[in-house]
Design a protein around this motif. Structure first.
Motif, short mmCIF file in Angstrom:
data_model
loop_
_atom_site.label_atom_id
_atom_site.label_comp_id
_atom_site.label_asym_id
_atom_site.label_seq_id
_atom_site.Cartn_x
_atom_site.Cartn_y
_atom_site.Cartn_z
N ALA A 40 0.76 -1.23 -0.17
CA ALA A 40 -0.05 -0.03 -0.02
C ALA A 40 0.92 1.30 0.17
CB ALA A 40 -0.85 -0.09 1.23
N THR A 41 1.80 1.36 0.85
CA THR A 41 2.64 2.52 1.00
C THR A 41 3.52 2.70 -0.53
OG1 THR A 41 2.81 2.31 3.16
CG2 THR A 41 4.58 3.72 2.22
N SER A 42 4.09 1.67 -0.88
CA SER A 42 4.77 1.88 -2.18
C SER A 42 4.01 2.15 -3.34
CB SER A 42 5.68 0.66 -2.56
OG SER A 42 4.81 -0.68 -2.62
N VAL A 43 2.50 1.64 -3.65
CA VAL A 43 1.90 1.90 -4.52
C VAL A 43 1.23 3.49 -4.43
CG1 VAL A 43 -0.39 1.55 -5.57
CG2 VAL A 43 1.14 -0.46 -5.13
N ALA A 44 1.09 3.92 -3.14
CA ALA A 44 0.62 5.13 -3.12
C ALA A 44 1.44 5.98 -3.48
CB ALA A 44 0.00 5.42 -1.53
N MET A 45 2.78 5.98 -2.89
CA MET A 45 4.13 6.88 -3.19
C MET A 45 4.33 6.99 -4.70
SD MET A 45 6.04 6.29 0.41
CE MET A 45 7.41 7.36 -0.13
N GLY A 46 4.36 5.68 -5.05
CA GLY A 46 4.51 5.54 -6.55
C GLY A 46 3.77 6.16 -7.43
N THR A 47 2.22 6.21 -7.09
CA THR A 47 1.32 6.90 -8.01
C THR A 47 1.59 8.10 -8.09
OG1 THR A 47 -0.13 5.23 -7.34
CG2 THR A 47 -1.36 7.14 -8.00
N VAL A 48 2.00 8.83 -6.74
CA VAL A 48 2.11 10.33 -7.01
C VAL A 48 3.40 10.63 -7.86
CG1 VAL A 48 2.98 12.65 -5.73
CG2 VAL A 48 1.23 10.70 -4.77
N LEU A 49 4.36 9.97 -7.67
CA LEU A 49 5.54 9.91 -8.52
C LEU A 49 5.20 9.52 -10.01
CD1 LEU A 49 8.70 10.67 -8.89
CD2 LEU A 49 9.02 8.30 -8.21
N ALA A 50 4.33 8.73 -10.21
CA ALA A 50 4.05 8.29 -11.61
C ALA A 50 3.17 9.45 -12.44
CB ALA A 50 3.18 6.85 -11.64
N LEU A 51 2.39 9.88 -11.57
CA LEU A 51 1.73 11.30 -12.18
C LEU A 51 2.57 12.20 -12.61
CD1 LEU A 51 -1.09 12.58 -12.98
CD2 LEU A 51 -1.20 13.11 -10.60
N GLY A 52 3.49 12.50 -11.69
CA GLY A 52 4.53 13.67 -12.27
C GLY A 52 5.30 13.17 -13.31
N LEU A 53 5.68 12.12 -13.53
CA LEU A 53 6.39 11.61 -14.69
C LEU A 53 5.59 11.48 -15.85
CD1 LEU A 53 8.34 8.43 -13.18
CD2 LEU A 53 9.41 10.68 -13.92
N ALA A 54 4.47 11.20 -15.65
CA ALA A 54 3.62 11.24 -16.99
C ALA A 54 3.10 12.66 -17.43
CB ALA A 54 2.04 10.64 -16.28
N LEU A 55 2.88 13.48 -16.58
CA LEU A 55 2.75 14.68 -16.97
C LEU A 55 4.15 15.41 -17.71
CD1 LEU A 55 0.80 16.33 -14.08
CD2 LEU A 55 0.03 15.68 -16.04
N CYS A 56 5.35 14.85 -17.22
CA CYS A 56 6.60 15.39 -17.79
C CYS A 56 6.48 14.93 -19.32
CB CYS A 56 7.62 14.83 -16.94
SG CYS A 56 8.09 15.37 -15.42
N ARG A 57 6.10 13.36 -19.20
CA ARG A 57 6.05 13.28 -20.74
C ARG A 57 5.16 13.78 -21.73
NH1 ARG A 57 7.32 8.01 -22.25
NH2 ARG A 57 6.88 8.98 -24.29
N LEU A 58 4.18 14.26 -21.24
CA LEU A 58 3.16 14.97 -21.84
C LEU A 58 3.50 16.56 -22.00
CD1 LEU A 58 -0.14 13.03 -20.80
CD2 LEU A 58 1.24 12.88 -22.88
N SER A 59 4.50 17.30 -21.01
CA SER A 59 4.62 18.49 -21.10
C SER A 59 4.91 19.14 -22.46
CB SER A 59 5.61 18.78 -19.92
OG SER A 59 6.88 18.28 -20.16
N GLY A 60 5.74 18.46 -23.31
CA GLY A 60 6.15 18.98 -24.19
C GLY A 60 7.29 19.93 -24.15
N ILE A 61 8.03 19.81 -22.96
CA ILE A 61 9.37 20.49 -22.61
C ILE A 61 10.32 19.32 -22.59
CG2 ILE A 61 10.52 21.60 -20.78
CD1 ILE A 61 8.09 22.64 -19.64
#
Length: 240
Positions: free
Chosen positions: A25-46
């Motif tokens: 639970a802890t790793s999935v919860a923390m990993g989800t937050v990090l994954a959302l940031g990484l996904a937004l980086c991929r879609l940022s166009g920067i």
């Protein structure tokens, strides 16, 4: 099969289930937050953010989780700067090293799942939200994110189940979760088959419950699955 021994093994392994669930639970919860940031980086166009996210995903998806756990728990402790840093109280604890390794690994896989979900949102719905006067953040919160979650939930449920099974690797750094306790029992009784049958049944039960919870969430997020059945027209002869 010694059913008395199986029952005793089951009772012993049950005590390790909370540790397994906490790791997952802890790793999935923390990993989800990090994954959302990484996904937004991929879609940022920067470009720098995109390439950083690409490199991160490539490294952590391309290397075994076992190697990542070893590098974090055993590798970082070899550096004097790490041992003298303010983070040493975390990095010297095997529990938190396992959490960090599992979090970093699941974030790499989840980032691609989330990115796929975000890309699957129809552009027309985003334009409709903007036409209604919504801000970009409001469109993301009310339209994009709910639809992306619904689209990516089936794939993300597989990642959650994989992480529950991956917690078994934490036993190699002395964490007494289900597999760790099972290994201890085997070293004491030399009855590997019975112990691992019980351990496998416990993992199977946990993942079955998780799968049903995800199905329920997917049902709640899919209005078309909850529509009332259409009423059939009543024939004139049936009204008499």
């Amino acid at each position: 099969m010694d059913f008395v021994f199986l029952y005793e093994t089951f009772v012993t392994l049950i005590s390790a289930i909370p540790t397994t669930l906490q790791l997952a639970a802890t790793s999935v919860a923390m990993g989800t937050v990090l994954a959302l940031g990484l996904a937004l980086c991929r879609l940022s166009g920067i470009a720098p953010l995109d390439w950083f996210a690409r490199a991160y995903i490539f490294v952590f998806r391309g290397t075994p989780l076992l190697v990542q756990i070893f590098l974090i728990y055993y590798g970082l402790s070899q550096f004097r700067g790490v041992r003298r840093s303010m983070f040493w109280f975390i990095l010297r604890d095997p529990y938190w090293c396992a959490i960090i390794a599992l979090m970093l690994c699941t974030a790499a896989y989840s980032a691609e799942i989330i990115r796929g979900g975000l890309l699957s949102v129809p552009h027309g719905q985003v334009e409709a939200g903007r036409a209604c006067g919504m801000s970009r953040f409001l469109v993301f919160r009310r339209i994009v994110m709910p639809l992306a979650i619904r689209q990516s939930l089936p794939a993300y449920s597989n990642e959650i189940i994989s992480m529950v099974k991956a917690t078994s690797l934490a036993s190699i750094i002395t964490i007494m979760e289900v597999t760790g306790v099972a290994a201890k029992l085997i070293s004491e009784t030399y009855r590997a088959i019975e112990v691992f049958i019980v351990a496998g049944a416990i993992y199977l039960a946990i993942n079955f419950v998780l799968a049903r919870i995800v199905v329920l969430i997917e049902y709640r997020l899919s209005p078309h699955l909850r529509q009332a059945p259409s009423l059939q027209p009543i024939a004139a002869g049936e009204m008499k």
